[in-house]
Design an enzyme around this catalytic site. Structure first.
Site, mmCIF file in Angstrom:
data_model
loop_
_atom_site.group_PDB
_atom_site.id
_atom_site.type_symbol
_atom_site.label_atom_id
_atom_site.label_comp_id
_atom_site.label_asym_id
_atom_site.label_seq_id
_atom_site.Cartn_x
_atom_site.Cartn_y
_atom_site.Cartn_z
ATOM 1 N N PHE A 161 0.812 -1.232 0.000
ATOM 2 C CA PHE A 161 0.000 0.000 0.000
ATOM 3 C C PHE A 161 0.837 1.269 0.000
ATOM 4 C CE2 PHE A 161 0.898 -0.268 4.566
ATOM 5 C CZ PHE A 161 1.147 1.064 4.865
ATOM 6 N N LYS A 185 -1.476 -7.098 -9.206
ATOM 7 C CA LYS A 185 -2.436 -7.126 -8.092
ATOM 8 C C LYS A 185 -2.030 -5.993 -7.148
ATOM 9 C CE LYS A 185 -3.283 -8.226 -4.305
ATOM 10 N NZ LYS A 185 -3.633 -7.231 -3.248
ATOM 11 N N GLU A 188 -5.054 -3.869 -1.858
ATOM 12 C CA GLU A 188 -6.502 -3.622 -1.736
ATOM 13 C C GLU A 188 -6.775 -2.318 -0.977
ATOM 14 O OE1 GLU A 188 -4.730 -5.949 -0.371
ATOM 15 O OE2 GLU A 188 -5.288 -6.350 1.712
ATOM 16 N N SER A 238 5.463 -6.979 3.141
ATOM 17 C CA SER A 238 6.080 -7.307 4.428
ATOM 18 C C SER A 238 6.921 -8.579 4.299
ATOM 19 C CB SER A 238 4.981 -7.522 5.475
ATOM 20 O OG SER A 238 4.151 -8.594 5.055
ATOM 21 N N CYS A 293 9.822 1.578 3.258
ATOM 22 C CA CYS A 293 10.773 0.500 3.547
ATOM 23 C C CYS A 293 12.189 1.042 3.661
ATOM 24 C CB CYS A 293 10.701 -0.571 2.471
ATOM 25 S SG CYS A 293 11.298 0.024 0.898
ATOM 26 N N GLU A 388 10.078 -4.079 12.737
ATOM 27 C CA GLU A 388 9.597 -3.009 11.859
ATOM 28 C C GLU A 388 8.319 -2.415 12.471
ATOM 29 O OE1 GLU A 388 8.096 -4.064 7.873
ATOM 30 O OE2 GLU A 388 9.071 -2.234 7.156
HETATM 31 P P1 NAD Z 1 1.652 -6.735 3.004
HETATM 32 O O1 NAD Z 1 2.715 -7.768 3.001
HETATM 33 O O2 NAD Z 1 0.605 -6.806 4.049
HETATM 34 O O3 NAD Z 1 0.859 -6.734 1.592
HETATM 35 C C1 NAD Z 1 1.564 -6.699 0.371
HETATM 36 C C2 NAD Z 1 0.707 -7.378 -0.696
HETATM 37 O O4 NAD Z 1 0.511 -8.751 -0.348
HETATM 38 C C3 NAD Z 1 -0.679 -6.765 -0.839
HETATM 39 O O5 NAD Z 1 -1.000 -6.696 -2.215
HETATM 40 C C4 NAD Z 1 -1.592 -7.752 -0.100
HETATM 41 O O6 NAD Z 1 -2.888 -7.821 -0.650
HETATM 42 C C5 NAD Z 1 -0.872 -9.075 -0.297
HETATM 43 N N1 NAD Z 1 -1.037 -10.031 0.827
HETATM 44 C C6 NAD Z 1 -1.273 -9.711 2.135
HETATM 45 N N2 NAD Z 1 -1.309 -10.843 2.874
HETATM 46 C C7 NAD Z 1 -1.094 -11.880 2.021
HETATM 47 C C8 NAD Z 1 -1.010 -13.302 2.187
HETATM 48 N N3 NAD Z 1 -1.155 -13.882 3.377
HETATM 49 N N4 NAD Z 1 -0.766 -14.068 1.096
HETATM 50 C C9 NAD Z 1 -0.611 -13.503 -0.115
HETATM 51 N N5 NAD Z 1 -0.692 -12.158 -0.326
HETATM 52 C C10 NAD Z 1 -0.920 -11.356 0.723
HETATM 53 O O7 NAD Z 1 2.402 -5.319 3.029
HETATM 54 P P2 NAD Z 1 1.751 -3.861 3.184
HETATM 55 O O8 NAD Z 1 1.282 -3.692 4.581
HETATM 56 O O9 NAD Z 1 0.841 -3.584 2.072
HETATM 57 O O10 NAD Z 1 3.044 -2.960 2.943
HETATM 58 C C11 NAD Z 1 3.971 -2.625 3.934
HETATM 59 C C12 NAD Z 1 5.170 -3.545 3.931
HETATM 60 O O11 NAD Z 1 5.805 -3.541 2.655
HETATM 61 C C13 NAD Z 1 6.239 -3.105 4.921
HETATM 62 O O12 NAD Z 1 6.725 -4.245 5.573
HETATM 63 C C14 NAD Z 1 7.305 -2.482 4.049
HETATM 64 O O13 NAD Z 1 8.606 -2.501 4.591
HETATM 65 C C15 NAD Z 1 7.213 -3.351 2.843
HETATM 66 N N6 NAD Z 1 7.792 -2.707 1.669
HETATM 67 C C16 NAD Z 1 8.986 -3.163 1.238
HETATM 68 C C17 NAD Z 1 9.607 -2.562 0.165
HETATM 69 C C18 NAD Z 1 10.942 -3.035 -0.302
HETATM 70 O O14 NAD Z 1 11.395 -2.576 -1.331
HETATM 71 N N7 NAD Z 1 11.611 -3.937 0.381
HETATM 72 C C19 NAD Z 1 8.985 -1.498 -0.497
HETATM 73 C C20 NAD Z 1 7.744 -1.058 -0.039
HETATM 74 C C21 NAD Z 1 7.152 -1.674 1.064
#
Ligand code: NAD
Length: 497
Positions: A161, A185, A188, A238, A293, A388
């Site tokens: 997000f 994808k 959401e 994450s 991140c 984090e």
């Molecule tokens: P998230 O992991 O909750 O969600 C990321 C994506 O995965 C979303 O599209 C979500 O719908 C999907 N998702 C969620 N749970 C899932 C599951 N159990 N199985 C399959 N798909 C699933 O992350 P978020 O809260 O949207 O974003 C924040 C996180 O992203 C932070 O940890 C941040 O550090 C990380 N991030 C990392 C980078 C990087 O380059 N390393 C860049 C941006 C954000």
């Protein structure tokens, strides 16, 4: 249909973020939707489609059909389409920035900066035919070897997000210039920005079906990963989910590159420039409300650096909520952040600045807010020192020596970013040589490599091989084809047959 009416922070109805299949907006087959929150206002701004495996099947089938013609389009002609897309994105920059501000809670300026960074990734992809073309060489008398980068077919991206249009642009342009069809994808929580990006790509001449959008949650991701015709998965989110998606995809023999979370350490030594360090550390830890991140999460203050800590606290106290700093994505995230602050205080940390009771901006009292927070005397084993938090919270750990600071950084599970603040080149070199992080900074707290340099962390911040942008990103979405040909009439008298 999604709509994009925002021209100010006032709440407006963005409609339904439907799936984009073959150039048409469509509901998910079962018709399910989820509300999308405007975090600044604290009220829904629209709905997002919730896709199931049936929607993924349809999206992939349409993408597969469209990919054949796209792959057969010369790469220079593909680059022309992407170039027209870039022009349209720039023309619509304000509109795109407002969409990001509404769905994510960022300030308009932060939304704009993130869209511009996405456009920079597109510029790199447009230049791929000039810089990353394959090659050919005469390897024996009359015999030539050629290397081509062939597309994989249908490939997919799953994104978080926090940068709703920038992170998808790490992937989509490189996947597309390579001749793949790309299925995205979005999160959401922030589905609208990429709806507009895809519309504009089609307006630029991208054939319908080549860039598909499927919205939804975990079931949509699992169906994408499992689909036999999806050849590669790029994921950013994450660490917990990155690990799961990486294991699932690679167990199926697929190519996967999954970027995870972070806990970035900034190290300040006594000779650091006070004004510059304070400004920079505050921008790194509080920008995008800490939901980056690459955000500074820990400041390791080495030796007599009280003057630097004082300057950081003074600067962070001046950050105005809603003006200099945006909102938190949702109430659940606000709870997670404030729970971390509560727990750190209970564990003995000193609260230098408390964002829990910060005053929301006028007119947005119902939004999701946490103000700049600074915790001192945190220890590396406290959750605030090693987990984090993903909010505007800076944890200060005190050490006597630079080596202790480096050891703390190295012991952390993650490895996205680390930075040193110093006026001495030797000290900077010493620290950068020893940091266990993929992206290191000297006097810069968000050391994001700009194109053509590549983005990617180490350790639990990345699962898979290579970086997600730059030349590595292009290679991730392609496979090498090697062609050895003999057309010369002269006979070859080497071992080649
Ligand atoms: P998230 O992991 O909750 O969600 C990321 C994506 O995965 C979303 O599209 C979500 O719908 C999907 N998702 C969620 N749970 C899932 C599951 N159990 N199985 C399959 N798909 C699933 O992350 P978020 O809260 O949207 O974003 C924040 C996180 O992203 C932070 O940890 C941040 O550090 C990380 N991030 C990392 C980078 C990087 O380059 N390393 C860049 C941006 C954000």
């Amino acid at each position: 249909m999604p709509r994009f009416p925002a021209t100010s922070y006032a709440l407006c109805d963005a409609g339904v973020a439907q799936n984009r299949i073959g150039g048409t907006w469509v509901d998910a087959t079962e018709g399910a939707t989820l509300p999308v929150l405007n975090p600044r206002v604290g009220a829904p701004m629209g709905q997002v489609a919730c896709s199931t495996a049936a929607d993924i099947d349809e999206a992939v089938a349409v993408a597969q059909a469209a990919q054949i013609g796209w792959a057969n389009t010369p790469i220079k002609a593909r680059a022309q389409v992407l170039h027209r897309w870039r022009v349209l994105l720039e023309t619509h920059l304000d509109e795109l920035s407002w969409i990001v501000a509404h769905e994510n809670g960022k300030n308009f300026e932060e939304g704009r900066a993130s869209a511009l960074k996405g456009i920079e990734c597109l510029e790199f992809a447009i230049a791929v035919p000039n810089g990353l073309a394959g090659g050919t060489l005469q390897v024996s008398q009359g015999i030539r070897c050629e290397h081509r980068f062939a597309p994989l077919g249908v490939v997919a991206g799953v994104v978080p997000f926090n940068f709703p249009v920038m992170v998808p642009m790490w992937m989509a342009p490189l996947a597309l210039i390579a001749g793949n069809a790309f299925v995205l994808k979005p999160s959401e929580k922030t589905p609208f920005g990429m709806c507009r990006f895809v519309e504009l790509a089609e307006e630029a001449g991208l054939p319908p079906g080549v860039f598909q959008l499927v919205h939804g949650t975990r079931p949509a991701v699992e169906a994408l990963v499992d689909h036999p015709d999806v050849k590669a998965i790029g994921f950013v989110g994450s660490t917990r989910v990155a690990r799961v998606v990486y294991s699932r995809a690679t167990a199926l023999g697929k190519r996967a590159l999954c970027l995870g979370g972070a806990k970035n350490h900034l190290v300040a030594v006594p000779d650091a420039d006070v004004e510059m360090t304070a400004t920079n550390v505050v921008a790194s830890s509080m920008g995008s409300a800490g939901q980056r991140c690459m955000a500074a999460s820990v400041l390791v203050a080495v030796g007599d650096t009280q003057h630097i800590v004082d300057a950081i606290v003074a600067k962070a106290s001046q950050v105005r909520l809603g003006h200099d700093m945006g909102a938190i994505i949702d109430p659940e995230a606000v709870r997670r952040i404030t729970d971390h602050i509560d727990a750190a205080v209970a564990a003995g940390a000193t609260l230098l600045l408390d964002g829990r009771d910060a005053k929301p901006p006028e007119g947005f009292e119902g939004g999701c807010w946490v103000g700049p927070t600074i915790l001192d005397h945190v220890t590396p084993d406290m959750p605030a020192g090693c987990e984090e938090i993903f909010g505007p919270v800076l944890s200060i750990i005190r050490t006597e020596t630079l080596d202790e600071a480096i050891e703390i950084e190295n012991d952390n599970n993650y490895g996205n970013a680390a930075a040193i603040y110093t006026s001495d080149g030797g000290t900077a070199q010493y620290a950068v040589d020893r940091f266990e992080a993929g992206m290191c900074g000297v006097n810069i707290g968000v050391p994001v490599p700009r194109e053509p340099f590549q983005f990617g962390g180490w350790n639990a911040s990345r699962f898979g091989h290579g970086d997600i942008t730059g030349a590595d990103g292009f290679r991730f979405w392609t496979r090498g084809k090697k062609i050895t040909s003999k057309w010369a009439l002269a006979s070859d008298n080497t071992w080649m047959s």
